[in-house]
Write a protein that holds these residues in place. Structure first.
Motif, PDB file in Angstrom:
ATOM      1  N   CYS A  96       0.834  -1.195   0.000  1.00  0.00           N
ATOM      2  CA  CYS A  96       0.000   0.000   0.000  1.00  0.00           C
ATOM      3  C   CYS A  96       0.873   1.251   0.000  1.00  0.00           C
ATOM      4  O   CYS A  96       2.055   1.208   0.370  1.00  0.00           O
ATOM      5  CB  CYS A  96      -0.947  -0.005   1.198  1.00  0.00           C
ATOM      6  N   LYS A  97       0.300   2.367  -0.426  1.00  0.00           N
ATOM      7  CA  LYS A  97       1.023   3.626  -0.530  1.00  0.00           C
ATOM      8  C   LYS A  97       1.630   4.025   0.822  1.00  0.00           C
ATOM      9  O   LYS A  97       2.767   4.476   0.895  1.00  0.00           O
ATOM     10  CB  LYS A  97       0.080   4.716  -1.047  1.00  0.00           C
ATOM     11  N   GLU A  98       0.875   3.842   1.885  1.00  0.00           N
ATOM     12  CA  GLU A  98       1.353   4.226   3.217  1.00  0.00           C
ATOM     13  C   GLU A  98       2.576   3.412   3.645  1.00  0.00           C
ATOM     14  O   GLU A  98       3.470   3.926   4.316  1.00  0.00           O
ATOM     15  CB  GLU A  98       0.231   4.087   4.247  1.00  0.00           C
ATOM     16  N   ARG A 124      -0.231 -10.474   9.797  1.00  0.00           N
ATOM     17  CA  ARG A 124       1.068 -10.608   9.150  1.00  0.00           C
ATOM     18  C   ARG A 124       2.127  -9.842   9.940  1.00  0.00           C
ATOM     19  O   ARG A 124       1.839  -8.812  10.552  1.00  0.00           O
ATOM     20  CB  ARG A 124       1.045 -10.039   7.718  1.00  0.00           C
ATOM     21  N   LEU A 125       3.350 -10.334   9.888  1.00  0.00           N
ATOM     22  CA  LEU A 125       4.499  -9.654  10.478  1.00  0.00           C
ATOM     23  C   LEU A 125       5.479  -9.388   9.343  1.00  0.00           C
ATOM     24  O   LEU A 125       5.852 -10.309   8.614  1.00  0.00           O
ATOM     25  CB  LEU A 125       5.164 -10.537  11.550  1.00  0.00           C
ATOM     26  N   TRP A 138       6.945  -4.254  10.980  1.00  0.00           N
ATOM     27  CA  TRP A 138       5.524  -3.951  11.149  1.00  0.00           C
ATOM     28  C   TRP A 138       4.727  -5.165  11.602  1.00  0.00           C
ATOM     29  O   TRP A 138       4.932  -6.277  11.124  1.00  0.00           O
ATOM     30  CB  TRP A 138       4.904  -3.493   9.827  1.00  0.00           C
ATOM     31  N   TRP A 139       3.746  -4.933  12.469  1.00  0.00           N
ATOM     32  CA  TRP A 139       2.713  -5.900  12.808  1.00  0.00           C
ATOM     33  C   TRP A 139       1.449  -5.427  12.096  1.00  0.00           C
ATOM     34  O   TRP A 139       0.931  -4.342  12.363  1.00  0.00           O
ATOM     35  CB  TRP A 139       2.486  -5.959  14.313  1.00  0.00           C
ATOM     36  N   ASP A 140       0.962  -6.231  11.170  1.00  0.00           N
ATOM     37  CA  ASP A 140      -0.189  -5.881  10.340  1.00  0.00           C
ATOM     38  C   ASP A 140      -1.322  -6.863  10.620  1.00  0.00           C
ATOM     39  O   ASP A 140      -1.433  -7.900   9.964  1.00  0.00           O
ATOM     40  CB  ASP A 140       0.224  -5.923   8.858  1.00  0.00           C
ATOM     41  N   LYS A 144      -3.255  -4.973   5.699  1.00  0.00           N
ATOM     42  CA  LYS A 144      -3.345  -3.713   4.971  1.00  0.00           C
ATOM     43  C   LYS A 144      -2.037  -3.325   4.287  1.00  0.00           C
ATOM     44  O   LYS A 144      -2.051  -2.550   3.336  1.00  0.00           O
ATOM     45  CB  LYS A 144      -3.790  -2.600   5.914  1.00  0.00           C
ATOM     46  N   VAL A 145      -0.908  -3.829   4.763  1.00  0.00           N
ATOM     47  CA  VAL A 145       0.377  -3.481   4.151  1.00  0.00           C
ATOM     48  C   VAL A 145       0.435  -3.988   2.719  1.00  0.00           C
ATOM     49  O   VAL A 145       0.858  -3.282   1.813  1.00  0.00           O
ATOM     50  CB  VAL A 145       1.560  -4.050   4.978  1.00  0.00           C
TER      51      VAL A 145
END
Length: 153
Positions: A96-98, A124-125, A138-140, A144-145
């Motif tokens: 994603c853009k972020e 997801r990690l 990141w912890w998602d 969303k990532v």
């Protein structure tokens, strides 16, 4: 001061190899931990939406339990476990853009790959891999990532 202990004649390792010398007080399984997946947390993104500051204590206990399970495996074993471990080339990966903005803000936009461990459901990690060390980023929990929609939906 006490006298230094002499180790005696130590075996010589073949060229390019090392020899593990057993010692008292060593952790079980530590002799092969360099081959198994391990963790570093120095690169966790605390400023973005996927930091651990947003995780409640119960979820954090679950995450740590899952990381403990993953530590039993070598990287190759995880790669051969369907969908558990994935690598994505950067900047080609459809993150994603972020996520790309966060990599830029963290000054990690020069990385060529990001890796992902699938937990349960959408969880997801994400992190960077150096040898067998997974540097957690990141912890998602909501997938969303790397947005994905199942086929036929």
């Amino acid at each position: 001061m006490g006298a230094k202990k002499k180790l005696g004649n130590l075996p010589k390792a073949p060229r390019g190899k090392s020899i593990v010398i057993p010692s008292r007080g060593r952790l079980p399984g530590a002799d092969n931990s360099d081959q198994r997946l391990s963790w570093r947390f120095a690169h966790v993104d605390h400023e973005g939406p996927w930091g651990f500051d947003k995780v409640n204590s119960g979820t954090l206990v679950e995450i740590l339990g899952k990381l403990r399970e993953f530590e039993r495996f070598t990287l190759n074993e995880l790669r051969n476990t369907s969908g558990t471990f994935e690598s994505y080339e950067l900047p080609a990966a459809p993150l994603c853009k972020e996520a790309y903005e966060r990599l830029d803000a963290m000054r990690r936009d020069d990385m060529t790959e990001i890796h992902r461990l699938r937990f349960q459901g959408a969880q997801r990690l994400y992190g960077f891999l150096d040898g067998n060390v997974f540097h957690v980023v990141w912890w998602d929990p909501e997938h969303k990532v790397y947005p994905w929609k199942p086929k036929n939906t």
